[in-house]
Design a protein around this motif. Structure first.
Motif, mmCIF file in Angstrom:
data_model
loop_
_atom_site.group_PDB
_atom_site.id
_atom_site.type_symbol
_atom_site.label_atom_id
_atom_site.label_comp_id
_atom_site.label_asym_id
_atom_site.label_seq_id
_atom_site.Cartn_x
_atom_site.Cartn_y
_atom_site.Cartn_z
ATOM 1 N N THR A 100 -4.541 0.681 0.455
ATOM 2 C CA THR A 100 -3.621 1.757 0.805
ATOM 3 C C THR A 100 -2.254 1.207 1.172
ATOM 4 N N VAL A 101 -1.210 1.891 0.715
ATOM 5 C CA VAL A 101 0.162 1.495 1.012
ATOM 6 C C VAL A 101 0.675 2.324 2.188
ATOM 7 N N THR A 102 1.119 1.660 3.248
ATOM 8 C CA THR A 102 1.721 2.318 4.398
ATOM 9 C C THR A 102 3.209 1.976 4.445
ATOM 10 N N PRO A 103 4.004 2.683 5.258
ATOM 11 C CA PRO A 103 5.428 2.331 5.379
ATOM 12 C C PRO A 103 5.663 0.921 5.901
ATOM 13 N N ALA A 104 4.646 0.320 6.517
ATOM 14 C CA ALA A 104 4.788 -1.035 7.058
ATOM 15 C C ALA A 104 4.111 -2.085 6.187
ATOM 16 N N GLY B 281 -13.893 -0.805 1.227
ATOM 17 C CA GLY B 281 -13.578 -1.710 2.310
ATOM 18 C C GLY B 281 -13.340 -0.966 3.612
ATOM 19 N N VAL B 282 -13.550 -1.661 4.711
ATOM 20 C CA VAL B 282 -13.296 -1.124 6.048
ATOM 21 C C VAL B 282 -12.170 -1.943 6.667
ATOM 22 N N PRO B 283 -11.019 -1.337 6.974
ATOM 23 C CA PRO B 283 -9.881 -2.114 7.491
ATOM 24 C C PRO B 283 -10.212 -2.785 8.810
ATOM 25 N N SER B 284 -9.758 -4.034 8.954
ATOM 26 C CA SER B 284 -10.041 -4.792 10.169
ATOM 27 C C SER B 284 -8.833 -5.534 10.708
ATOM 28 N N VAL B 285 -7.791 -5.732 9.881
ATOM 29 C CA VAL B 285 -6.629 -6.496 10.317
ATOM 30 C C VAL B 285 -5.395 -5.938 9.623
ATOM 31 N N PHE B 286 -4.269 -5.956 10.333
ATOM 32 C CA PHE B 286 -3.023 -5.484 9.747
ATOM 33 C C PHE B 286 -1.846 -6.164 10.446
ATOM 34 N N GLY B 287 -0.937 -6.701 9.648
ATOM 35 C CA GLY B 287 0.256 -7.338 10.202
ATOM 36 C C GLY B 287 -0.055 -8.505 11.109
ATOM 37 N N GLY B 288 -1.160 -9.199 10.844
ATOM 38 C CA GLY B 288 -1.528 -10.348 11.665
ATOM 39 C C GLY B 288 -2.259 -9.997 12.943
ATOM 40 N N LEU C 66 9.176 11.566 2.897
ATOM 41 C CA LEU C 66 10.183 10.689 3.505
ATOM 42 C C LEU C 66 9.610 9.336 3.906
ATOM 43 N N ASP C 67 8.368 9.066 3.556
ATOM 44 C CA ASP C 67 7.710 7.793 3.864
ATOM 45 C C ASP C 67 7.761 7.490 5.366
ATOM 46 N N THR C 68 7.424 8.490 6.172
ATOM 47 C CA THR C 68 7.450 8.375 7.625
ATOM 48 C C THR C 68 6.288 7.523 8.126
ATOM 49 N N ALA C 69 6.574 6.620 9.036
ATOM 50 C CA ALA C 69 5.527 5.818 9.667
ATOM 51 C C ALA C 69 4.965 6.607 10.853
ATOM 52 N N TRP C 70 3.648 6.853 10.843
ATOM 53 C CA TRP C 70 3.049 7.635 11.918
ATOM 54 C C TRP C 70 1.618 7.175 12.162
ATOM 55 N N ARG C 71 1.147 7.466 13.353
ATOM 56 C CA ARG C 71 -0.210 7.083 13.753
ATOM 57 C C ARG C 71 -1.041 8.351 13.965
ATOM 58 N N ASP C 72 -2.250 8.332 13.424
ATOM 59 C CA ASP C 72 -3.147 9.470 13.518
ATOM 60 C C ASP C 72 -3.942 9.385 14.821
ATOM 61 N N PRO C 73 -3.890 10.418 15.680
ATOM 62 C CA PRO C 73 -4.636 10.368 16.944
ATOM 63 C C PRO C 73 -6.143 10.204 16.760
ATOM 64 N N LEU C 74 -6.681 10.561 15.592
ATOM 65 C CA LEU C 74 -8.118 10.463 15.361
ATOM 66 C C LEU C 74 -8.523 9.170 14.655
ATOM 67 N N SER C 75 -7.568 8.330 14.335
ATOM 68 C CA SER C 75 -7.855 7.112 13.595
ATOM 69 C C SER C 75 -8.351 6.004 14.520
ATOM 70 N N ARG C 76 -9.408 5.343 14.113
ATOM 71 C CA ARG C 76 -9.912 4.212 14.890
ATOM 72 C C ARG C 76 -8.986 3.013 14.830
ATOM 73 N N LYS D 158 -5.599 3.120 14.781
ATOM 74 C CA LYS D 158 -4.229 3.514 15.106
ATOM 75 C C LYS D 158 -3.505 2.506 15.986
ATOM 76 N N SER D 159 -4.237 1.673 16.748
ATOM 77 C CA SER D 159 -3.568 0.690 17.602
ATOM 78 C C SER D 159 -2.934 -0.433 16.786
ATOM 79 N N VAL D 160 -3.326 -0.559 15.517
ATOM 80 C CA VAL D 160 -2.862 -1.669 14.686
ATOM 81 C C VAL D 160 -2.072 -1.194 13.474
ATOM 82 N N ALA D 161 -2.531 -0.136 12.797
ATOM 83 C CA ALA D 161 -1.951 0.236 11.500
ATOM 84 C C ALA D 161 -1.520 1.695 11.476
ATOM 85 N N PRO D 162 -0.413 1.982 10.776
ATOM 86 C CA PRO D 162 -0.014 3.375 10.566
ATOM 87 C C PRO D 162 -0.825 4.022 9.453
#
Length: 774
Positions: free
Chosen positions: A279-283, A321-328, A744-754, A756-760
């Motif tokens: 998945t492609v995110t704004p970050a 896949g299950v995401p586990s790391v983002f941006g180091g 507008l390719d807005t960077a945002w965090r989903d309150p229900l996402s597990r 969210k502390s790491v990835a938009p």
């Protein structure tokens, strides 16, 4: 600006087309093809226009604002086969039409339609043009944003529907009224193994009718309708094909359905697939979110004058896949290697139905068996965790009465589940679950009064369940702590719902409902003790858990007149013994307790406390001029731990959506805004966890980021739009829909996402859908 440049000329073109052709209307009656009697409450939909209505108590209907030219009407009603009628609409005139519906035997699927037509208006159906415009890569993504509905996001594959703040097995997800046989509800990393791309419609059922399927009245039922076993025999070969491409996941999906007659048999075959990259995110790209899936299905039935019998088989394969790391930054408990899930689901279903059996208008019996396997792979390709289950399900239900009069259903069901887990890192115990239930639904018109017409709806259900662990030995949790008391558990619980509807006139509908809901503990919540690889947690059950019991009150009002439709609902739910996984805290350090084996996973244990939910939702739809429409929806829910007064984790914030659209003879386009408030109501993290994050994140057993349940999120506004083209040529309907989300390719965090502390969340997504009906 680019989006406006694309859509405004298209809308202008649609306006010019409509101005030239003007519009017309169709009026008529829906009648029983056998008896000639009126069919009250029948749905009349002008295919591809987004316009529809319902017949009144005399079966009469009127549908205006239709484009001049050939228009296809699809008419449906409880207890009848759908009818498709093509008419020639003339500008400025009203076409008279009589639609004759053939009675059919339909028990399970009928009640789904019944819930859509006759229960609380907050029940939802997505079909036709609306389904194509909202179609996402999962059932949850397709429904998200509708009143009362969100999605729990853990990557594009592992997304699950959230209804009024409730998720997991508090929301029953079905396929043609039958359980899927997967393990999607047991953990946030598990996928719902249903691709909506070949669905004919998706129903959300709440209220008394939901008790025909399960005891979770407060969360309700999501039913994806395909009719794998044909219920009517087509007169000729019918082909439906659809494909969808999405830019945010750089993926493509597609599917096709063929229905055909073969002598006295009706045949159906289906194939679909979906493939996507990270998945492609704004970050940047979110690693380990790619997926590949395919589904094959086939069904056949014999349809006679007074009954039918059929069988269907289905095979689902999926890797994601299950995401586990983002941006180091690594998620708490995860590791850089990532996790991949490989699963399959195979199922066979038989269904038989007969008309006029004793006092019943129809009797239906069905049985299904499914086999499911899921493996979770760590770096290097070795299996960390394996899940497997065989699910047997059978039910018999009878229907009586007709729409607009006394009607209902009664039935029994039975279920058996053989569950096992293995692998180098697993703590889920093998167990056998057996369950049975009796249920009923009744709808009774109470007659007219000076206030209007009253209708009573009543649903009741009684469930018994036994869960027998195959291993009852105690096991270690941490130093000085053990999981003990593992034994067979039995439960016997009633659930019920009552709704009173008032129709003061043709424009108003008002109702109130009360419900007692029950959710019985899952095997994993009772007996687990070990790491769950893809959840990045060491999960511990609680053998002493009791059944969750919920008590809900709801009130709604609906008002409609020409060009205006208003719906609003308020509700409150109390759930006693609300089960959730909470982190265990080291009493010496105040930090989350880590597993004793690897000192890597945080330990979470199933705990029960009382919970309270309050909420409201509504919809306002306006048609200010022919071809123009605007719709605003809003929803809000608040969840609180009644024992501590603290907020519950992963509860959605205030959310709203505004859409403006223009419909012409061939084109349909629109713009939408999707907004959500900030969510600051999250549980406070353990004090030791905050201290270690401030001092040495990522070291000495301290995670690099807060777990998702403790992370607040900011508000956001997303801009989107769509453009649709529909053409009919030589009896073939072609529909193309171009949709853009988060333009507008807005960077945002989903309150229900597990995560969210790491990835938009995903960034700009352009999707193109093409559908062919032949």
């Amino acid at each position: 600006m680019m989006l406006a440049a694309v859509l405004v000329p298209a809308a202008s073109l649609a306006s010019a087309s409509t101005a030239c052709a003007q519009s017309g209307a169709v009026a008529g009656r829906v009648v029983d093809a056998v008896s000639g009697r009126s069919v009250p409450g029948a749905n009349v939909l002008a295919v591809g226009t987004g316009r529809g209505t319902a017949a009144d108590t005399a079966g009469a209907f009127r549908l205006g604002g239709l484009p001049a030219g050939r228009v296809a009407l699809r008419v449906s009603a409880v207890g009848y086969a759908d009818a498709r009628v093509e008419i020639e609409v003339e500008a400025g005139t009203i076409v008279d039409s009589v639609v004759r519906l053939a009675p059919r035997v339909e028990a399970l699927d009928e009640i789904v339609v019944q819930a859509r037509v006759a229960t609380l208006p907050t029940s939802l159906t997505l079909e036709g043009e609306a389904l194509r415009e909202r179609l996402g890569g999962s059932v949850a993504a397709t429904l998200a944003g509708e009143p009362g509905l969100w999605q729990r996001y853990n990557g594009p594959a592992a997304a699950q529907p959230v209804v009024r703040g409730l998720t997991g097995d508090r929301v029953l997800v079905l396929e043609d009224g039958v359980r899927t046989g997967d393990v999607a509800t047991t953990a946030p990393d598990h996928a719902v193994t249903i691709d909506p791309i070949t669905a004919s419609r998706i129903d959300v059922i709440r209220g008394p009718a939901a008790l025909l399927y399960g005891s979770v009245v407060l969360g309700g039922v999501v039913n994806v309708v395909r009719e794998n076993i044909p219920v009517t025999q087509p007169e000729d070969v019918v082909l439906t094909a659809q494909t969808q491409a999405e830019s945010a996941v750089r993926g493509i999906g597609g599917g096709g359905v063929v229905e055909a007659p073969l002598g006295p048999l009706a045949l159906r075959a289906e194939a679909s697939g979906r493939f996507a990259d990270d998945t492609v995110t704004p970050a940047g790209e979110l690693p380990f979110t790619d997926l590949g899936a395919r589904t094959l299905g086939a069904g056949a039935s014999w349809v006679g004058r007074r009954g039918r019998i059929g069988v269907a088989a289905r095979d689902v394969r999926q890797t994601y896949g299950v995401p586990s790391v983002f941006g180091g930054v690594t998620l708490p408990g995860a590791h850089d290697g990532g996790i991949y899930v490989d699963l399959y689901r195979q199922s066979v279903r038989m269904e038989a139905a007969a008309e006029r059996v004793g006092p019943l208008d129809a009797l239906e019996v069905d049985a299904a068996v499914s086999r499911f396997y899921q493996a979770e792979y760590e770096l290097g390709g070795f299996v960390g965790t394996e899940f497997g289950q065989v699910l047997y399900e059978a039910r018999a239900s009878g229907r009586y009465g007709r729409a607009g009069s006394r009607r209902g259903a009664v039935g029994i069901s039975a279920l058996a589940r053989d569950w096992a887990a293995a692998g180098s890192q697993t703590g889920t115990r093998p167990a056998v679950e057996r369950a049975a239930a009796v249920f009923t639904y009744h709808e009774q018109p109470l007659g007219s009064t000076p206030l209007g017409r009253f209708t009573l709806q009543l649903g009741a259900r009684f469930d018994v369940q036994e869960i027998v662990p195959r291993d009852t030995t105690s096991s270690r949790i941490a130093s000085g702590r053990r999981l003990t008391g593992i034994r067979a558990r039995q439960f016997a619980e009633p659930s019920a719902a009552l709704a009173l509807l008032l129709t003061p006139g043709e424009k108003w509908e008002i109702g109130v409902s009360a419900a007692r809901s029950v959710r019985l503990p899952a095997v994993e919540e009772l007996f687990s003790n070990g790491p769950h690889l893809a959840s990045f947690a060491y999960e511990v059950g609680n053998p002493r858990l009791d059944a969750e019991t919920g008590f809900g009150l709801e009130a709604f009002a609906k008002w409609q007149r020409s060009g205006l439709n208003v719906e609003t609902t308020v509700y409150t739910n109390r759930i006693d013994g609300y089960v959730r996984y909470a982190p265990l805290v080291n009493a010496m350090t105040g930090r989350p307790l880590l597993d004793y084996r690897l000192r890597r996973y945080e330990v979470y244990q199933a705990t029960a406390s009382d919970a309270r939910f309050w909420g409201a939702e509504g919809r306002l739809a306006v048609t200010p001029a022919p071809g123009w429409s605007a719709e605003a929806t809003g929803q809000w829910v608040r969840g609180t731990n009644a024992d501590t007064g603290e907020p519950l984790p992963f509860v959605p914030p205030l959310h709203g959506r505004l859409a403006v659209s223009r419909t012409g003879r061939y084109l349909r386009g629109g713009l939408n805004l999707d907004a959500a408030a900030s969510q600051r109501r999250v549980p406070p993290p353990p004090s030791g966890l905050v201290t270690c994050l401030d001092a040495a994140p990522g070291e000495a057993g301290c995670p690099q980021a807060l777990p998702g349940e403790f992370v607040p999120t900011a508000g956001r506004v997303l801009v989107g739009g769509w453009l649709g083209l529909r053409l009919m040529a030589l009896g073939t309907v072609h529909a193309v829909t171009l949709r853009i989300d988060n333009a507008l390719d807005t960077a945002w965090r989903d309150p229900l996402s597990r995560i969210k502390s790491v990835a938009p969340q995903p960034g700009r997504n352009v999707s193109l859908t093409y559908r062919l009906d032949l």
